[in-house]
Design a protein around this motif. Structure first.
Motif, PDB file in Angstrom:
ATOM      1  N   LEU A 227       5.599  28.844  86.791  1.00 11.26           N
ATOM      2  CA  LEU A 227       4.381  28.437  86.082  1.00 11.26           C
ATOM      3  C   LEU A 227       3.301  28.099  87.097  1.00 11.26           C
ATOM      4  O   LEU A 227       2.151  28.536  86.972  1.00 11.26           O
ATOM      5  CB  LEU A 227       4.661  27.234  85.174  1.00 11.26           C
ATOM      6  N   GLY A 228       3.667  27.325  88.124  1.00 14.47           N
ATOM      7  CA  GLY A 228       2.701  26.988  89.172  1.00 14.47           C
ATOM      8  C   GLY A 228       2.164  28.230  89.858  1.00 14.47           C
ATOM      9  O   GLY A 228       0.958  28.354  90.117  1.00 14.47           O
TER      10      GLY A 228
ATOM     11  N   LEU B 279      -0.403  30.445  79.575  1.00 15.62           N
ATOM     12  CA  LEU B 279      -0.058  29.386  80.531  1.00 15.62           C
ATOM     13  C   LEU B 279       0.178  28.057  79.811  1.00 15.62           C
ATOM     14  O   LEU B 279       1.120  27.320  80.130  1.00 15.62           O
ATOM     15  CB  LEU B 279      -1.153  29.234  81.591  1.00 15.62           C
ATOM     16  N   LYS B 280      -0.670  27.760  78.847  1.00 18.93           N
ATOM     17  CA  LYS B 280      -0.504  26.502  78.104  1.00 18.93           C
ATOM     18  C   LYS B 280       0.768  26.542  77.256  1.00 18.93           C
ATOM     19  O   LYS B 280       1.523  25.552  77.189  1.00 18.93           O
ATOM     20  CB  LYS B 280      -1.728  26.237  77.227  1.00 18.93           C
TER      21      LYS B 280
ATOM     22  N   GLU C   4       3.676  25.975  79.574  1.00 16.58           N
ATOM     23  CA  GLU C   4       3.734  24.568  79.981  1.00 16.58           C
ATOM     24  C   GLU C   4       4.349  23.694  78.888  1.00 16.58           C
ATOM     25  O   GLU C   4       5.219  22.851  79.149  1.00 16.58           O
ATOM     26  CB  GLU C   4       2.318  24.080  80.311  1.00 16.58           C
ATOM     27  N   LEU C   5       3.932  23.919  77.645  1.00 18.25           N
ATOM     28  CA  LEU C   5       4.431  23.119  76.529  1.00 18.25           C
ATOM     29  C   LEU C   5       5.901  23.436  76.230  1.00 18.25           C
ATOM     30  O   LEU C   5       6.676  22.538  75.887  1.00 18.25           O
ATOM     31  CB  LEU C   5       3.575  23.352  75.288  1.00 18.25           C
ATOM     32  N   MET C   6       6.284  24.706  76.383  1.00 17.68           N
ATOM     33  CA  MET C   6       7.675  25.090  76.148  1.00 17.68           C
ATOM     34  C   MET C   6       8.586  24.412  77.181  1.00 17.68           C
ATOM     35  O   MET C   6       9.674  23.922  76.845  1.00 17.68           O
ATOM     36  CB  MET C   6       7.801  26.612  76.239  1.00 17.68           C
TER      37      MET C   6
ATOM     38  N   GLU D 151       8.554  35.812  79.793  1.00 22.76           N
ATOM     39  CA  GLU D 151       7.759  36.900  79.207  1.00 22.76           C
ATOM     40  C   GLU D 151       6.266  36.565  79.228  1.00 22.76           C
ATOM     41  O   GLU D 151       5.423  37.424  79.514  1.00 22.76           O
ATOM     42  CB  GLU D 151       8.229  37.199  77.784  1.00 22.76           C
ATOM     43  N   ALA D 152       5.920  35.303  78.942  1.00 21.06           N
ATOM     44  CA  ALA D 152       4.508  34.899  78.984  1.00 21.06           C
ATOM     45  C   ALA D 152       3.951  35.006  80.397  1.00 21.06           C
ATOM     46  O   ALA D 152       2.836  35.499  80.614  1.00 21.06           O
ATOM     47  CB  ALA D 152       4.355  33.474  78.455  1.00 21.06           C
ATOM     48  N   LEU D 153       4.729  34.532  81.378  1.00 22.05           N
ATOM     49  CA  LEU D 153       4.246  34.577  82.762  1.00 22.05           C
ATOM     50  C   LEU D 153       4.153  36.009  83.276  1.00 22.05           C
ATOM     51  O   LEU D 153       3.284  36.314  84.099  1.00 22.05           O
ATOM     52  CB  LEU D 153       5.149  33.736  83.662  1.00 22.05           C
ATOM     53  N   MET D 154       5.024  36.893  82.787  1.00 19.56           N
ATOM     54  CA  MET D 154       4.911  38.306  83.151  1.00 19.56           C
ATOM     55  C   MET D 154       3.578  38.871  82.664  1.00 19.56           C
ATOM     56  O   MET D 154       2.900  39.608  83.375  1.00 19.56           O
ATOM     57  CB  MET D 154       6.067  39.097  82.545  1.00 19.56           C
TER      58      MET D 154
END
Length: 397
Positions: free
Chosen positions: A261-262, A302-303, A306-308, A335-338
């Motif tokens: 995430l970072g 990203l949000k 972070e929340l997940m 998957e989101a970060l991809m």
């Protein structure tokens, strides 16, 4: 887990962030790399000396041996992940972070003193020997397929087998080896052993080039040939290894999410800066809807990630193994970060595919992350099995 409170953890995360941005990030172009682009141990130790001096070495483990809560760990590890070198510098990187967690939970006082202490102090790297070659039909996503064996011989155990994709094995000082017991009282169960590395009975056959390049020592294929380990170096009880692996896996797969995430937050900063500076067709890229919408979608992903992470961490902090929650989080976050990393490359065009920034590396690392600690499909399959179990239970009467 003792914890320090969220306010103190956020202060610590800001300290880590400042260190990573100001001290670590300038090293991203440092040429000290091995054959597949990973930082050399000399570079890692230089960065760790600086982290030690800055008071941010192994920040997730407290001086008394306690551990931050998972929610606290999340903000600190995300800060360390703002550079691909950050987790190495701060000693929050895989596999060491997960191995330290496991040793802290399962290891007795003698094992913690001998093996955990040098890891926490940042002097020793470690490797977790579980995965086995596909061509041998060995353990991978399905650890029950383990073909490496162990048997008693007096007050020792003797281990034989082949392992692959063993991250950091080349250059590690501490190894955790998983093998299937051949003893009657624990037959078929897994055992975990702590070993000093290097050991002549553990031969590194090959270190392949891989899509990722952030982990020192790469991902080795090794042969274990009559490795003799004293019985008191077994981690926990014979036959309980798969249970201990579960203790490690949920937090470890979540800490992958935290660090990356970072990394994606930083990649998005770089892409956003590029889009605001780069002109095309008479205006900055950010003013073109196709580009602006991609960056807007990045903020959303990203949000959500972070929340997940925070939600799953809160479940683990109750003492639950969080198996289903960590599977959901691993799928959603990877998957989101991809998507985020892919958009960052796209926004930056030709610059995005060069090593001029960390964006292309983050893209490569995230692609591998979708496989590490269970591919997306395995986690979905596991969740589907849970749905079926829950349905059966609900309709049992």
């Amino acid at each position: 887990m003792s914890g320090i409170g969220m306010a103190a953890a956020q202060d610590l995360a800001r300290k880590v962030e400042t260190f990573v941005r100001e001290v670590v990030a300038p090293y991203e172009q440092d040429p000290r790399r091995d054959h597949h682009g990973a930082p050399t141990d000399a570079l890692v130790h230089e960065l760790r000396d600086k982290a030690r001096a800055a008071g941010v070495l192994t920040p997730h483990i407290l001086p008394d041996g306690g551990h931050l809560t998972q929610r606290e760990t999340a903000v600190v590890l995300a800060a360390s992940g703002l550079s691909p070198l950050g987790p190495l510098a701060c000693n929050t990187a895989a596999p060491d972070e997960g191995n330290m967690y496991l040793l802290g939970k399962v290891g007795d006082a003698a094992l913690r003193e001998r093996f955990l202490k040098p890891m926490v102090e940042g002097h020793a790297r470690s490797a977790f020997f579980m995965t086995e070659p596909a061509e041998l039909q060995g353990a991978g996503s399905d650890p029950s397929m383990m073909i490496t064996t162990c048997r008693k011989d007096g007050n020792h155990w003797v281990i034989n087998g082949t392992k692959c994709f063993i991250t950091g094995a080349d250059g590690a000082q501490v190894g955790i080896v998983m093998a299937r017991s051949e003893e009657a009282d624990s037959a078929g169960g897994a055992c975990m052993f702590l070993v000093d590395l290097p050991d002549p009975a553990i031969r590194i056959d090959h270190v392949p080039n891989t899509i990722d390049s952030s982990m020192p020592g790469g991902h080795a294929t090794v042969t274990i040939d009559n490795l003799r380990v004293p019985a008191d170096q077994m981690l926990g009880q014979a036959g309980e290894g798969f249970k201990y692996a579960q203790i490690r896996l949920s937090p470890a797969r979540l800490s992958h999410c935290m660090r990356w995430l970072g990394a994606c937050q930083r990649a998005n900063e770089i892409a956003s800066d590029y889009a605001n500076r780069r002109m095309a067709f008479g205006k900055p890229l950010i003013d073109h809807e196709g580009v602006g919408f991609m960056l807007a979608e990045n903020l959303i992903d990203l949000k959500q990630a972070e929340l997940m992470i925070d939600w799953c961490a809160s479940v683990l902090d109750t003492g639950s193994l969080g198996t289903a929650e960590s599977s959901m989080s691993k799928v959603a976050v990877s998957e989101a970060l991809m998507r985020v990393a892919d958009r960052c490359v796209q926004v930056m065009g030709g610059t995005g595919v060069t090593d001029k920034t960390i964006v292309e590396q983050v893209f490569r690392e995230i692609r591998a992350f979708r496989i590490y600690d269970g591919p997306t499909e395995v986690h979905k399959w596991s969740l589907a099995k849970k749905i079926k179990r829950d349905w059966k239970q609900a309709h049992a009467h």
